[in-house]
Design a protein around this motif. Structure first.
Motif, mmCIF file in Angstrom:
data_model
loop_
_atom_site.group_PDB
_atom_site.id
_atom_site.type_symbol
_atom_site.label_atom_id
_atom_site.label_comp_id
_atom_site.label_asym_id
_atom_site.label_seq_id
_atom_site.Cartn_x
_atom_site.Cartn_y
_atom_site.Cartn_z
ATOM 1 N N UNK A 133 0.843 -1.193 0.000
ATOM 2 C CA UNK A 133 0.000 0.000 0.000
ATOM 3 C C UNK A 133 0.880 1.245 0.000
ATOM 4 N N UNK A 134 0.286 2.385 -0.365
ATOM 5 C CA UNK A 134 1.058 3.628 -0.400
ATOM 6 C C UNK A 134 1.243 4.182 1.004
ATOM 7 N N UNK A 135 2.252 5.028 1.160
ATOM 8 C CA UNK A 135 2.501 5.644 2.468
ATOM 9 C C UNK A 135 1.327 6.517 2.882
ATOM 10 N N UNK A 136 0.648 7.152 1.910
ATOM 11 C CA UNK A 136 -0.513 7.973 2.221
ATOM 12 C C UNK A 136 -1.664 7.137 2.777
ATOM 13 N N UNK A 137 -1.826 5.933 2.254
ATOM 14 C CA UNK A 137 -2.863 5.036 2.773
ATOM 15 C C UNK A 137 -2.565 4.656 4.220
ATOM 16 N N UNK A 141 -9.787 7.416 3.157
ATOM 17 C CA UNK A 141 -8.876 6.301 2.882
ATOM 18 C C UNK A 141 -9.177 5.693 1.514
ATOM 19 N N UNK A 142 -10.460 5.508 1.207
ATOM 20 C CA UNK A 142 -10.833 4.921 -0.082
ATOM 21 C C UNK A 142 -10.444 5.842 -1.233
ATOM 22 N N UNK A 143 -10.615 7.155 -1.038
ATOM 23 C CA UNK A 143 -10.211 8.099 -2.075
ATOM 24 C C UNK A 143 -8.709 8.126 -2.263
ATOM 25 N N UNK A 144 -7.960 8.067 -1.167
ATOM 26 C CA UNK A 144 -6.498 8.022 -1.250
ATOM 27 C C UNK A 144 -6.052 6.750 -1.959
ATOM 28 N N UNK A 145 -6.722 5.652 -1.665
ATOM 29 C CA UNK A 145 -6.408 4.388 -2.331
ATOM 30 C C UNK A 145 -6.576 4.514 -3.838
ATOM 31 N N UNK A 146 -7.700 5.093 -4.257
ATOM 32 C CA UNK A 146 -7.967 5.252 -5.691
ATOM 33 C C UNK A 146 -6.959 6.179 -6.358
ATOM 34 N N UNK A 147 -6.380 7.102 -5.586
ATOM 35 C CA UNK A 147 -5.488 8.109 -6.167
ATOM 36 C C UNK A 147 -4.013 7.752 -6.103
ATOM 37 N N UNK A 174 -2.656 4.238 -5.371
ATOM 38 C CA UNK A 174 -2.266 2.833 -5.476
ATOM 39 C C UNK A 174 -2.344 2.376 -6.929
ATOM 40 N N UNK A 175 -1.387 1.568 -7.349
ATOM 41 C CA UNK A 175 -1.464 0.962 -8.672
ATOM 42 C C UNK A 175 -2.718 0.104 -8.784
ATOM 43 N N UNK A 229 -4.936 -4.029 -5.639
ATOM 44 C CA UNK A 229 -6.051 -3.086 -5.655
ATOM 45 C C UNK A 229 -7.366 -3.830 -5.877
ATOM 46 N N UNK A 230 -7.350 -4.820 -6.737
ATOM 47 C CA UNK A 230 -8.586 -5.562 -7.018
ATOM 48 C C UNK A 230 -9.043 -6.369 -5.801
ATOM 49 N N UNK A 231 -8.117 -6.886 -5.014
ATOM 50 C CA UNK A 231 -8.516 -7.591 -3.789
ATOM 51 C C UNK A 231 -9.164 -6.630 -2.794
ATOM 52 N N UNK A 232 -8.681 -5.393 -2.750
ATOM 53 C CA UNK A 232 -9.334 -4.383 -1.913
ATOM 54 C C UNK A 232 -10.774 -4.160 -2.366
#
Length: 272
Positions: A100-104, A142-148, A150-151, A156-159
């Protein structure tokens, strides 16, 4: 190919956060409805809320709002409480730092410490609504950060599978409890607030009114929450997202075993 341990942690990270967001919304709606409900009606609604969140009913049939809110929000003995779910999500995220990204990680860490420092006394005496909004917004962020950040890869698909599978199951459970209680969907004068509460529990009141105006009919509400493929909290929308994510996973892994869940998701999606 992603390790099964990492895939499992991503899946449950997303499910726990979706479960916490769903619980925060239901509790917030219930506290608002208490202002217009009699004590007996309020107790019955707390009972349905526990059933909707799959929490065991109290053996003494005691449904005090203060106690119920504490049980569903802060009680770590309740594995489905908001604090328990966010703690479990953070623990899964901690094991996934390389995925996951550091922002997440920063966002889920911030949300975790925000809910851990609160107590029932502090939010009850101040403004419970503000606390539950902060939980929902923290998870949305968190969900918005993930979309922005994460590859859009297998992880990502498992999330997405975890998020939308949990959402579909939660809405299905909520509908099952509600329609079983209210005379198989028939509406009576005193039930009007309950149907509004059901829609608001799925963030669906405004979206529903844009389709059906303000005509609150049980059949239309069921149709909207079950079959509307454009509304993000409908079961049909959620299952389509699950199937889409599983298809991406199957294509990436090129494994015959990975195609089995996709076929099962397709069968379930076909039902709605």
């Amino acid at each position: 190919m992603m390790l099964s341990r990492a895939a499992d942690s991503l899946y449950w990270l997303s499910r726990y956060l979706e479960r916490a967001e769903h619980a925060a919304r239901l509790i917030d709606v219930q506290i608002h409805l208490m202002l217009d409900l009699s004590p007996d009606s309020s107790a019955q609604r707390w009972r349905r809320l526990l059933e909707s969140l799959r929490v065991p009913l109290p053996v003494d049939n005691h449904y005090d709002p203060y106690y119920m809110t504490d049980l569903l929000t802060f009680d770590t003995g309740n594995v489905n409480s908001i604090v328990s779910c966010i703690s479990s999500a953070r623990e899964n995220a901690r094991q996934l730092r390389e995925y996951i990204s550091s922002e997440m990680w920063e966002q889920i860490n911030q949300l975790y410490f925000h809910v851990k420092k609160q107590r029932i006394d502090s939010i009850w005496e101040a403004q419970p609504h503000a606390f539950f909004v902060s939980v929902k917004e923290g998870i949305h962020l968190f969900q918005g950060i993930t979309d922005s950040t994460m590859n859009y890869n297998e992880g990502y698909q498992f999330l997405q599978v975890g998020r939308y599978l949990e959402r579909a199951a939660s809405v299905a459970q909520l509908l099952d409890v509600h329609y079983a209680t209210f005379q198989h969907g028939r509406m009576y004068g005193g039930d009007f607030l309950e149907w509004i509460g059901l829609l608001k529990s799925c963030t669906a009141f405004e979206a529903y009114c844009k389709v059906y105006m303000a005509d609150l009919q049980p059949d239309n509400i069921a149709d909207f929450l079950l079959l509307n493929k454009e509304f993000p909290h409908s079961i049909a929308f959620s299952l389509n997202r699950v199937q889409s994510a599983l298809l991406s996973i199957a294509e990436d892994s090129q494994s015959h075993r990975a195609r089995t869940p996709n076929r099962l998701a397709g069968r379930v999606t076909a039902l709605v």
